[in-house]
Design a protein around this motif. Sequence first.
Motif, short mmCIF file in Angstrom:
data_model
loop_
_atom_site.label_atom_id
_atom_site.label_comp_id
_atom_site.label_asym_id
_atom_site.label_seq_id
_atom_site.Cartn_x
_atom_site.Cartn_y
_atom_site.Cartn_z
N UNK A 224 0.82 -1.21 0.00
CA UNK A 224 0.00 0.00 0.00
C UNK A 224 0.85 1.27 0.00
N UNK A 225 2.03 1.21 0.61
CA UNK A 225 2.89 2.39 0.62
C UNK A 225 3.43 2.68 -0.79
N UNK A 226 3.61 1.62 -1.58
CA UNK A 226 4.01 1.80 -2.97
C UNK A 226 2.87 2.43 -3.76
N UNK A 227 1.66 2.00 -3.45
CA UNK A 227 0.47 2.56 -4.10
C UNK A 227 0.35 4.05 -3.79
N UNK A 228 0.58 4.41 -2.51
CA UNK A 228 0.52 5.82 -2.09
C UNK A 228 1.65 6.61 -2.73
N UNK A 229 2.84 6.01 -2.77
CA UNK A 229 3.99 6.69 -3.36
C UNK A 229 3.79 6.97 -4.84
N UNK A 230 3.21 5.99 -5.54
CA UNK A 230 2.93 6.17 -6.96
C UNK A 230 1.90 7.28 -7.18
N UNK A 231 0.93 7.33 -6.27
CA UNK A 231 -0.09 8.38 -6.36
C UNK A 231 0.56 9.75 -6.16
N UNK A 232 1.47 9.84 -5.18
CA UNK A 232 2.17 11.10 -4.93
C UNK A 232 3.00 11.54 -6.13
N UNK A 233 3.68 10.57 -6.76
CA UNK A 233 4.46 10.86 -7.96
C UNK A 233 3.56 11.35 -9.08
N UNK A 234 2.39 10.72 -9.20
CA UNK A 234 1.44 11.11 -10.23
C UNK A 234 0.97 12.54 -10.04
N UNK A 235 0.67 12.91 -8.79
CA UNK A 235 0.23 14.28 -8.49
C UNK A 235 1.32 15.28 -8.85
N UNK A 236 2.58 14.93 -8.56
CA UNK A 236 3.70 15.82 -8.89
C UNK A 236 3.80 16.04 -10.40
N UNK A 237 3.63 14.95 -11.16
CA UNK A 237 3.66 15.04 -12.62
C UNK A 237 2.52 15.94 -13.12
N UNK A 238 1.36 15.78 -12.51
CA UNK A 238 0.20 16.58 -12.91
C UNK A 238 0.41 18.06 -12.62
N UNK A 239 1.04 18.39 -11.50
CA UNK A 239 1.31 19.79 -11.15
C UNK A 239 2.23 20.41 -12.20
N UNK A 240 3.29 19.68 -12.56
CA UNK A 240 4.23 20.19 -13.56
C UNK A 240 3.56 20.35 -14.92
N UNK A 241 2.71 19.39 -15.27
CA UNK A 241 2.02 19.46 -16.56
C UNK A 241 1.01 20.61 -16.59
N UNK A 242 0.32 20.82 -15.48
CA UNK A 242 -0.63 21.93 -15.39
C UNK A 242 0.11 23.26 -15.57
N UNK A 243 1.25 23.39 -14.89
CA UNK A 243 2.05 24.61 -14.97
C UNK A 243 2.56 24.83 -16.39
N UNK A 244 2.98 23.76 -17.06
CA UNK A 244 3.46 23.86 -18.45
C UNK A 244 2.37 24.36 -19.37
N UNK A 245 1.17 23.84 -19.18
CA UNK A 245 0.05 24.24 -20.04
C UNK A 245 -0.37 25.68 -19.78
N UNK A 246 -0.32 26.10 -18.52
CA UNK A 246 -0.65 27.48 -18.19
C UNK A 246 0.28 28.45 -18.92
N UNK A 247 1.55 28.10 -18.98
CA UNK A 247 2.53 28.94 -19.69
C UNK A 247 2.22 28.98 -21.18
N UNK A 248 1.89 27.83 -21.76
CA UNK A 248 1.57 27.78 -23.18
C UNK A 248 0.34 28.61 -23.51
N UNK A 249 -0.64 28.58 -22.61
CA UNK A 249 -1.90 29.30 -22.83
C UNK A 249 -1.80 30.77 -22.45
N UNK A 250 -0.64 31.15 -21.87
CA UNK A 250 -0.40 32.53 -21.43
C UNK A 250 -1.46 32.97 -20.43
N UNK A 251 -1.74 32.09 -19.46
CA UNK A 251 -2.70 32.36 -18.38
C UNK A 251 -1.94 32.60 -17.08
#
Length: 273
Positions: A224-251
């Motif tokens: 379960x700790x691996x499951x939680x860790x993978x979820x945390x990694x996923x959230x980190x990837x999503x934050x970076x991707x959201x920020x990248x898209x915001x820059x592209x959209x000039x928002x």
Amino acid sequence: MKTLNNHTLLYDEDCPLCNIYTSGFIKVKMLDENGRKSYASIIKEEQNYIDFNRAKNEIALVDTQNKKVFYGIDSLLKVIGTSFPWIEKIGNWKPINYGLKKVYKFISYNRKVIAPSVIKNKNTTECVPDFNVKYRMFYILFANFFTAIILFQYAKMITLLPKANFGREILLAIGQIGFQYLFIQKLDKQKQLNYIGNLVTVSVMGSLVLLPILLLNQFVIINEYLILGWFGLTVSIMILEHFRRIKLLELPKYLTMTWVLYRIIALLIILNS
């Protein structure tokens, strides 16, 4: 593969999906070496027989000898059908063709929120699809539903959280849109829906990252700790991707901070429910 000679696809050079499949056609020799051409490089003479506006929404296949043009799913069936005639025959069957055209439009009208590109100078010719509210809303609903299904199944693997509930996941997905809307109200409707389209795409991407663990768990027991860790990694990837898209959209960059804030608030509510 049988090569379709003297035909050229006019593709969106800023679209990763378009780049991949058009170059793929050439690599496997379904098209000859001149089988694709950037939409931005259309010359004035070609505009006499190419529907310039339609080609933005539906990839155009130009018969360079007869000056005949196929669009959208018909152009793809023409290319694939040269090597696999049975696929073209099935694809042109009216019920199948109708469904394929709807799927094609669903992807085409949303391709700039699925894979956004840098906003270019207004004087630059861009292959940007028309803004279609119906297909954008359908995409947002589809993305929310898909995300809710994956998160519901993933949450069931985490015993540290309250019992998983599909309705809760739907509300969280819709709530994210509502929360972010508070900070984009001053934008025009098209920009709002463009942002929301990108927002739900980030959620879909996160769901796809979770999917391998979800599938693997069907065959082996995962810590379960691996499951939680993978979820945390996923959230980190999503934050970076959201920020990248915001820059592209000039928002405004603070939209990523509000995105994170909502996730924190949602987690606190879940833990105390």
